[in-house]
Write a protein that holds these residues in place. Structure first.
Motif, PDB file in Angstrom:
ATOM      1  N   PRO A  91       0.744  -1.222  -0.052  1.00  0.00           N
ATOM      2  CA  PRO A  91       0.016   0.083   0.087  1.00  0.00           C
ATOM      3  C   PRO A  91       0.813   1.182   0.016  1.00  0.00           C
ATOM      4  CG  PRO A  91      -0.980  -1.505   1.531  1.00  0.00           C
ATOM      5  CD  PRO A  91       0.256  -2.015   1.000  1.00  0.00           C
TER       6      PRO A  91
ATOM      7  N   LYS B  26       0.422  11.184 -10.595  1.00  0.00           N
ATOM      8  CA  LYS B  26      -0.533  12.581 -10.988  1.00  0.00           C
ATOM      9  C   LYS B  26       0.085  13.686 -11.096  1.00  0.00           C
ATOM     10  CE  LYS B  26      -4.345  10.379  -8.554  1.00  0.00           C
ATOM     11  NZ  LYS B  26      -5.481  10.437  -7.505  1.00  0.00           N
TER      12      LYS B  26
ATOM     13  N   ASP C 179      -4.941   0.166 -13.102  1.00  0.00           N
ATOM     14  CA  ASP C 179      -5.389   1.216 -13.717  1.00  0.00           C
ATOM     15  C   ASP C 179      -4.167   2.391 -13.708  1.00  0.00           C
ATOM     16  OD1 ASP C 179      -7.858   0.537 -14.164  1.00  0.00           O
ATOM     17  OD2 ASP C 179      -8.691   1.126 -12.297  1.00  0.00           O
ATOM     18  N   THR C 180      -3.487   2.438 -12.611  1.00  0.00           N
ATOM     19  CA  THR C 180      -2.490   3.550 -12.469  1.00  0.00           C
ATOM     20  C   THR C 180      -1.388   3.277 -13.648  1.00  0.00           C
ATOM     21  OG1 THR C 180      -2.798   3.347 -10.112  1.00  0.00           O
ATOM     22  CG2 THR C 180      -0.742   4.557 -10.761  1.00  0.00           C
TER      23      THR C 180
ATOM     24  N   LEU D  72       2.408   1.850  -3.454  1.00  0.00           N
ATOM     25  CA  LEU D  72       1.218   2.366  -4.607  1.00  0.00           C
ATOM     26  C   LEU D  72       0.773   3.654  -4.269  1.00  0.00           C
ATOM     27  CD1 LEU D  72      -1.212  -0.749  -4.994  1.00  0.00           C
ATOM     28  CD2 LEU D  72       0.493  -0.082  -6.513  1.00  0.00           C
ATOM     29  N   MET D  73       0.710   3.973  -2.983  1.00  0.00           N
ATOM     30  CA  MET D  73       0.431   5.424  -2.713  1.00  0.00           C
ATOM     31  C   MET D  73       1.353   6.563  -3.119  1.00  0.00           C
ATOM     32  SD  MET D  73      -0.547   6.965   1.064  1.00  0.00           S
ATOM     33  CE  MET D  73      -1.746   5.905   1.432  1.00  0.00           C
TER      34      MET D  73
ATOM     35  N   TRP E 136      -4.645  -5.577  -4.649  1.00  0.00           N
ATOM     36  CA  TRP E 136      -4.098  -4.149  -5.118  1.00  0.00           C
ATOM     37  C   TRP E 136      -3.846  -4.355  -6.825  1.00  0.00           C
ATOM     38  CZ3 TRP E 136      -1.219  -7.100  -1.567  1.00  0.00           C
ATOM     39  CH2 TRP E 136      -1.657  -6.858  -0.117  1.00  0.00           C
TER      40      TRP E 136
ATOM     41  N   THR F 163       1.157   6.495  -7.079  1.00  0.00           N
ATOM     42  CA  THR F 163      -0.100   7.101  -7.655  1.00  0.00           C
ATOM     43  C   THR F 163       0.010   8.733  -7.436  1.00  0.00           C
ATOM     44  OG1 THR F 163      -1.271   5.202  -7.184  1.00  0.00           O
ATOM     45  CG2 THR F 163      -2.422   6.936  -7.557  1.00  0.00           C
TER      46      THR F 163
ATOM     47  N   SER G 187     -12.261  -3.164 -14.575  1.00  0.00           N
ATOM     48  CA  SER G 187     -11.755  -1.764 -14.718  1.00  0.00           C
ATOM     49  C   SER G 187     -12.740  -1.096 -15.753  1.00  0.00           C
ATOM     50  CB  SER G 187     -10.266  -1.704 -15.163  1.00  0.00           C
ATOM     51  OG  SER G 187      -9.656  -0.373 -15.544  1.00  0.00           O
TER      52      SER G 187
ATOM     53  N   LEU H 251      -5.974  -4.186  -9.152  1.00  0.00           N
ATOM     54  CA  LEU H 251      -7.046  -3.184 -10.023  1.00  0.00           C
ATOM     55  C   LEU H 251      -6.548  -1.990 -10.118  1.00  0.00           C
ATOM     56  CD1 LEU H 251      -9.338  -2.699 -11.741  1.00  0.00           C
ATOM     57  CD2 LEU H 251     -10.744  -2.338  -9.587  1.00  0.00           C
ATOM     58  N   GLN H 252      -5.979  -1.487  -8.859  1.00  0.00           N
ATOM     59  CA  GLN H 252      -5.422  -0.289  -8.474  1.00  0.00           C
ATOM     60  C   GLN H 252      -4.195   0.099  -9.509  1.00  0.00           C
ATOM     61  OE1 GLN H 252      -4.558   1.132  -4.404  1.00  0.00           O
ATOM     62  NE2 GLN H 252      -3.360   2.946  -4.975  1.00  0.00           N
ATOM     63  N   THR H 253      -3.299  -1.063  -9.287  1.00  0.00           N
ATOM     64  CA  THR H 253      -2.093  -1.074 -10.010  1.00  0.00           C
ATOM     65  C   THR H 253      -2.293  -0.877 -11.499  1.00  0.00           C
ATOM     66  OG1 THR H 253      -1.029  -2.490  -8.203  1.00  0.00           O
ATOM     67  CG2 THR H 253       0.177  -2.514 -10.412  1.00  0.00           C
TER      68      THR H 253
END
Length: 375
Positions: A13, A24, A59-60, A16-17, A53, A20, A110, A55-57
């Motif tokens: 986490p 951005k 998408d990012t 990833l934070m 994690w 991300t 996604s 899906l988040q990975t």
């Protein structure tokens, strides 16, 4: 070890934070590259335990690829500026290798990027930067290997791009393009019609690699092996794809088969080779001016299955006997090779066969006597 128990909950986490938030602000931020390279390895090693994690990975990574493509399309750029695209592609590849067939189930979850993924992959395989294409073909090959339905609808365009990139002048891109085609071939066994429109170009491109190694004096490290493996995999789809032109490259294919390290890929190469020769047996007699050279090349290719990986001393041919038995996991292939070699002996005749055998080092003669039943 890093994927076991609760460990991923501790370190994934925050990584990833960090990724991300910084992505951005600036998708081209090069300080993100080491972090992204780490995530690419983590996604693969943690495997199925990475699912919370995934899906988040995904998408990012897709957001980053899309942003970078848009930014770079508006200006001239150096190859280095495309590095974030490469790293993001490698992260998705890590997800494919880590999740395996389950990656196909990730895409529908996604809403923004699932349906666009195939289009983006096709764009990456045709990108002007070599490193982007190299990573894209690695991703294509791993998808073909683990979850081929993901690329099924775009297979025609992807194969055409891969074939177009079989150019030894760009060895890294070429290597991955050849390997990805081989993985597609594996999934087409039993469905030769799917490769009917492409096989002639594939064969000619692979032959060029095999012959290039002979005439240029270059080993083209890894490329010849991949070409030999992919030729075998194509032949397993339909040996007729390969057999008609076989005399032109049979000996070079034999040499390539002997160099393949990965046993699964080596097995595919040998199985395809035998099928092709059985489909065009006359190729044995016409592959070289002296049929003895062809038989010698084939026998030394078979010998590669018995060479210990930790002992490449040239003295093994005539010194202490160190050849190993055929790998137990592939014992059925050993029997197929035994039958194949005896058919070759009958085809070329006892005089030619004995001449070849008598010219072989003592330990090689012993191996073929004990394992393949040649007196």
């Amino acid at each position: 070890a890093i994927g076991e128990n609760n460990l991923p909950n501790i370190f994934v986490p925050p990584l990833l934070m960090m990724w991300t938030k910084k992505a951005k602000i600036n998708a081209l931020d090069r300080t993100l590259l080491p972090l992204m390279e780490s995530l690419a390895s983590i996604t693969m090693v943690v495997g199925m335990n990475y699912q919370p994690w995934a899906l988040q990975t995904f998408d990012t990574a897709m957001i980053m690829i899309n942003s970078c493509l848009m930014i770079l399309s508006c200006t001239e750029f150096s190859d280095e500026e495309a590095d974030p695209i490469i790293c993001a592609t490698d992260i998705i590849d890590g997800l494919v290798e880590g999740l395996g067939p389950n990656f196909a189930e990730l895409l529908p979850s996604s809403p923004q990027w699932g349906e666009l993924f195939l289009s983006v992959l096709k764009t990456l395989t045709g990108h002007e930067v070599d490193g982007v294409r190299m990573s894209a073909f690695a991703l294509m090959g791993d998808i073909a290997k683990n979850c081929p339905t993901v690329i099924q609808e775009g297979m025609a365009e992807l194969l055409n791009e891969a074939i177009a990139c079989i150019d030894p002048l760009y060895p890294s891109v070429c290597n991955n393009a050849v390997w990805s085609i081989g993985e597609v071939c594996v999934k087409c066994v039993g469905n030769p019609a799917s490769l009917q429109p492409y096989y002639e170009e594939i064969v000619q491109s692979l032959v060029s690699i095999l012959m290039e190694a002979e005439y240029s004096g270059s080993s083209l490290t890894g490329l010849v092996e991949n070409a030999a493996s992919t030729m075998g995999r194509l032949a397993k789809v339909n040996p007729a794809f390969v057999a008609s032109d076989l005399p032109r490259f049979l000996n070079r294919w034999s040499d390539g088969c002997a160099k393949i390290d990965n046993l699964t890929e080596r097995r595919d190469a040998f199985e395809g080779f035998m099928l092709s020769v059985q489909t065009n047996p006359q190729s044995i007699m016409t592959a070289s001016a002296n049929v003895s050279d062809t038989i010698t090349a084939i026998l030394f290719a078979v010998l590669s299955w018995h060479v210990p990986s930790d002992n490449l001393d040239a003295n093994m041919l005539s010194g202490k006997y160190v050849f190993e038995p055929f790998p137990q996991d592939h014992s059925d292939l050993c029997e197929s090779l035994r039958v194949f070699l005896h058919h070759l002996k009958d085809m070329v005749g006892l005089e030619v066969w004995n001449a070849v055998q008598n010219n072989m080092p003592v330990n090689v003669r012993r191996l073929f006597r004990e394992i393949y039943a040649f007196g």
